[in-house]
Design an enzyme around this catalytic site. Structure first.
Site, PDB file in Angstrom:
ATOM      1  N   ARG A 163       1.984  -3.383   4.212  1.00 29.18           N
ATOM      2  CA  ARG A 163       1.764  -4.804   4.580  1.00 29.18           C
ATOM      3  C   ARG A 163       2.676  -5.749   3.783  1.00 29.18           C
ATOM      4  O   ARG A 163       2.270  -6.851   3.409  1.00 29.18           O
ATOM      5  CB  ARG A 163       0.314  -5.222   4.358  1.00 29.18           C
ATOM      6  CG  ARG A 163      -0.703  -4.433   5.127  1.00 29.18           C
ATOM      7  CD  ARG A 163      -0.603  -4.597   6.633  1.00 29.18           C
ATOM      8  NE  ARG A 163      -1.465  -3.608   7.237  1.00 29.18           N
ATOM      9  CZ  ARG A 163      -1.084  -2.355   7.505  1.00 29.18           C
ATOM     10  NH1 ARG A 163       0.180  -1.962   7.296  1.00 29.18           N
ATOM     11  NH2 ARG A 163      -1.914  -1.515   8.047  1.00 29.18           N
ATOM     12  N   SER A 236      -8.230  -7.963   8.812  1.00 26.86           N
ATOM     13  CA  SER A 236      -8.621  -7.393   7.514  1.00 26.86           C
ATOM     14  C   SER A 236      -8.355  -8.411   6.416  1.00 26.86           C
ATOM     15  O   SER A 236      -7.222  -8.841   6.232  1.00 26.86           O
ATOM     16  CB  SER A 236      -7.799  -6.142   7.218  1.00 26.86           C
ATOM     17  OG  SER A 236      -7.952  -5.233   8.266  1.00 26.86           O
ATOM     18  N   GLU A 340      -5.412  -9.333   1.676  1.00 27.99           N
ATOM     19  CA  GLU A 340      -4.253  -9.066   2.537  1.00 27.99           C
ATOM     20  C   GLU A 340      -3.834 -10.397   3.188  1.00 27.99           C
ATOM     21  O   GLU A 340      -2.677 -10.650   3.465  1.00 27.99           O
ATOM     22  CB  GLU A 340      -4.638  -8.045   3.616  1.00 27.99           C
ATOM     23  CG  GLU A 340      -3.494  -7.719   4.559  1.00 27.99           C
ATOM     24  CD  GLU A 340      -3.851  -6.644   5.574  1.00 27.99           C
ATOM     25  OE1 GLU A 340      -4.517  -5.655   5.205  1.00 27.99           O
ATOM     26  OE2 GLU A 340      -3.466  -6.804   6.736  1.00 27.99           O
TER      27      GLU A 340
HETATM   28  C1  LIG Z   1      -8.487  -9.986  14.805  1.00 28.57           C
HETATM   29  C2  LIG Z   1      -7.295  -9.637  13.987  1.00 28.57           C
HETATM   30  C3  LIG Z   1      -6.892  -8.315  13.900  1.00 28.57           C
HETATM   31  C4  LIG Z   1      -5.773  -7.960  13.128  1.00 28.57           C
HETATM   32  N1  LIG Z   1      -5.399  -6.644  13.080  1.00 28.57           N
HETATM   33  C5  LIG Z   1      -4.327  -6.279  12.333  1.00 28.57           C
HETATM   34  C6  LIG Z   1      -3.926  -4.905  12.263  1.00 28.57           C
HETATM   35  O1  LIG Z   1      -4.508  -4.028  12.903  1.00 28.57           O
HETATM   36  N2  LIG Z   1      -2.860  -4.587  11.491  1.00 28.57           N
HETATM   37  C7  LIG Z   1      -2.169  -5.540  10.781  1.00 28.57           C
HETATM   38  O2  LIG Z   1      -1.205  -5.179  10.093  1.00 28.57           O
HETATM   39  N3  LIG Z   1      -2.510  -6.857  10.855  1.00 28.57           N
HETATM   40  C8  LIG Z   1      -3.574  -7.241  11.592  1.00 28.57           C
HETATM   41  N4  LIG Z   1      -3.948  -8.560  11.646  1.00 28.57           N
HETATM   42  C9  LIG Z   1      -3.235  -9.564  10.848  1.00 28.57           C
HETATM   43  C10 LIG Z   1      -2.137 -10.347  11.618  1.00 28.57           C
HETATM   44  O3  LIG Z   1      -2.375 -10.326  12.996  1.00 28.57           O
HETATM   45  C11 LIG Z   1      -0.742  -9.780  11.329  1.00 28.57           C
HETATM   46  O4  LIG Z   1      -0.468  -9.851   9.955  1.00 28.57           O
HETATM   47  C12 LIG Z   1       0.341 -10.554  12.120  1.00 28.57           C
HETATM   48  O5  LIG Z   1       1.529  -9.826  12.104  1.00 28.57           O
HETATM   49  C13 LIG Z   1       0.634 -11.938  11.584  1.00 28.57           C
HETATM   50  O6  LIG Z   1       1.575 -12.530  12.474  1.00 28.57           O
HETATM   51  P1  LIG Z   1       1.623 -14.085  12.681  1.00 28.57           P
HETATM   52  O7  LIG Z   1       2.711 -14.389  13.630  1.00 28.57           O
HETATM   53  O8  LIG Z   1       0.281 -14.597  13.023  1.00 28.57           O
HETATM   54  O9  LIG Z   1       2.048 -14.524  11.210  1.00 28.57           O
HETATM   55  P2  LIG Z   1       1.468 -15.720  10.337  1.00 28.57           P
HETATM   56  O10 LIG Z   1       0.058 -15.419   9.957  1.00 28.57           O
HETATM   57  O11 LIG Z   1       1.751 -17.001  10.988  1.00 28.57           O
HETATM   58  O12 LIG Z   1       2.385 -15.553   9.035  1.00 28.57           O
HETATM   59  C14 LIG Z   1       2.318 -14.388   8.249  1.00 28.57           C
HETATM   60  C15 LIG Z   1       3.438 -14.440   7.173  1.00 28.57           C
HETATM   61  O13 LIG Z   1       4.698 -14.356   7.832  1.00 28.57           O
HETATM   62  C16 LIG Z   1       5.486 -15.502   7.527  1.00 28.57           C
HETATM   63  N5  LIG Z   1       6.239 -15.810   8.752  1.00 28.57           N
HETATM   64  C17 LIG Z   1       5.746 -15.936  10.012  1.00 28.57           C
HETATM   65  N6  LIG Z   1       6.746 -16.133  10.886  1.00 28.57           N
HETATM   66  C18 LIG Z   1       7.905 -16.114  10.166  1.00 28.57           C
HETATM   67  C19 LIG Z   1       9.286 -16.260  10.489  1.00 28.57           C
HETATM   68  N7  LIG Z   1       9.707 -16.465  11.748  1.00 28.57           N
HETATM   69  N8  LIG Z   1      10.203 -16.190   9.486  1.00 28.57           N
HETATM   70  C20 LIG Z   1       9.806 -15.980   8.190  1.00 28.57           C
HETATM   71  N9  LIG Z   1       8.515 -15.848   7.826  1.00 28.57           N
HETATM   72  C21 LIG Z   1       7.579 -15.920   8.810  1.00 28.57           C
HETATM   73  C22 LIG Z   1       4.496 -16.577   7.115  1.00 28.57           C
HETATM   74  O14 LIG Z   1       5.081 -17.555   6.268  1.00 28.57           O
HETATM   75  C23 LIG Z   1       3.479 -15.736   6.372  1.00 28.57           C
HETATM   76  O15 LIG Z   1       3.955 -15.434   5.085  1.00 28.57           O
HETATM   77  C24 LIG Z   1      -5.050  -8.952  12.433  1.00 28.57           C
HETATM   78  C25 LIG Z   1      -5.450 -10.303  12.541  1.00 28.57           C
HETATM   79  C26 LIG Z   1      -6.553 -10.637  13.309  1.00 28.57           C
HETATM   80  C27 LIG Z   1      -6.946 -12.083  13.435  1.00 28.57           C
END
Ligand SMILES: Cc1cc2nc3c(=O)[nH]c(=O)nc-3n(C[C@H](O)[C@H](O)[C@H](O)COP(=O)(O)OP(=O)(O)OC[C@H]3O[C@@H](n4cnc5c(N)ncnc54)[C@H](O)[C@@H]3O)c2cc1C
Length: 345
Positions: A163, A236, A340
């Protein structure tokens, strides 16, 4: 095109549904748009978000939130067994998985239904059911805010770990804005069914299409994880702790005292003599699964998830729930849980 908003509400932009705002919000839909932004004059700090599904805003954000709407999926050299694909950072990750599975391409199917965008997924090195995104990423294209230029990192240069990636950690965090991600998917069957739950769900039968795996993964996820469209969460909340043998034996001793001999403590080899123990198991053993804590709760179907199930939890409610969980696990097992979820102060 760049769109700029001041005092922008973020409730619909974070999956925890925290009712906060940011001083400025900027959306852009081309990598070149970033060259036009003077980062020095923006309200500070600057934070990139994708789907906001791994974040906890703890208050109104005094700086600038940048959101990519770069949406393209480009297939290259389609004659090969391995198909290189370039994908805009603003593409919804699960739409990409749906599309590539639909084309019969192997590689992303185990990661079905993970919320968020492609850029965020590459930052997080998302993982599920025995696969991490790094397994199929070949490169990450960024805009370097410091040098004001495009830079491409090969997979080996991304410092991928559990992660984590170079984009998430000092000194590079905040320096690189991911604009697109390069994947290598396979036309040849490459089922990853080592994860026991998935193997059982498939009835021990070798799947013949990525779609088959996608369907099973979706069923399993829907059975135990909250639907972000209905219940606020960030998935998580805690990382699975990696323990030394002594720490593990202490946990096993506590469990044995409570449940008698041969009570199994689930664990996985984490290398270098270390063992990874599921945080969900530790939380469950503290009797917290399903427990209401103010306006938040530990999710009844998966103890690793803190939910804003009331819809009206404040950041303090979520932080309080986090504290109750970490204190309970520390007191009972002498194990420190780390989030996380990224906590934005
Ligand atoms: C119901 C649920 C289930 C989930 N299941 C999983 C799972 O099974 N496995 C897992 O690994 N995760 C899981 N997650 C967590 C989450 O979905 C992941 O971490 C996802 O990849 C985050 O993506 P995001 O676009 O929402 O990023 P954000 O939450 O918007 O950002 C995450 C990080 O990335 C950075 N960031 C985002 N976009 C960029 C960019 N373009 N350039 C530079 N930095 C950037 C942000 O600054 C931050 O540090 C889950 C979340 C939920 C709500």
């Amino acid at each position: 095109m760049i769109k700029t908003f001041d005092n922008f509400p973020l409730k619909e932009k974070n999956s925890f549904r925290m009712d906060v705002s940011c001083a400025r919000y900027i959306e852009y839909d081309k990598a070149d748009d970033l060259k036009e932004i003077d980062f020095n004059t923006l309200p500070q700090p600057v934070l990139c978000i994708g789907g906001g599904s791994n974040l906890l805003f703890t208050a109104d954000f005094p700086g600038t939130v940048l959101h990519s709407k770069i949406k393209f999926v480009k297939y290259v050299d389609v004659g090969l067994d391995e198909i290189p694909i370039a994908v805009g950072a603003g593409v919804t990750f699960d739409e990409l998985v749906k599309e590539t599975c639909g084309h019969g391409l192997w590689g992303l199917e185990n990661l079905s239904l993970i919320p968020g965008d492609v850029g965020g997924a590459a930052v997080q090195n998302i993982g599920a059911y025995g696969v991490e995104i790094k397994d199929v990423v070949s490169g990450v294209v960024c805009y370097d805010i410091q040098e004001k230029k495009k830079v491409t990192f090969k997979k080996d240069e991304c410092a991928y770990a559990y992660r984590s990636s170079r984009f998430k950690e000092a000194p590079d965090k905040g320096r690189y804005i991911i604009t697109s991600v390069l994947f290598r998917l396979s036309r040849k069957a490459r089922p990853q069914c080592g994860y026991q739950g998935l193997c059982d769900a498939l009835g021990g039968i070798e799947p013949t299409s990525p779609q088959q795996i996608r369907e099973e993964v979706i069923k399993m996820r829907q059975a135990k994880l909250p639907d972000p469209a209905v219940i606020g969460s960030a998935g998580s909340f805690f990382k699975n702790p990696v323990l030394t043998m002594d720490q593990f034996l202490h946990v096993a001793g506590v469990a044995e005292k409570e449940h008698g001999e041969h009570f199994p403590v689930p664990h996985y080899d984490a290398g270098l003599g270390m063992l990874k123990v599921p945080a969900a198991w530790l939380i469950e053993q503290c009797g917290l699964k399903g427990k209401r804590i103010g306006q938040a709760a530990v999710y009844e179907k998966q103890a690793l998830v803190i939910v804003n199930d009331s819809g009206s939890a404040s950041p303090e409610d979520i932080l309080n729930a986090m504290e109750v969980v970490t204190n309970s696990v520390r007191e009972k097992f002498s194990v420190s849980l780390t989030p996380e979820v990224e906590i934005i102060q």
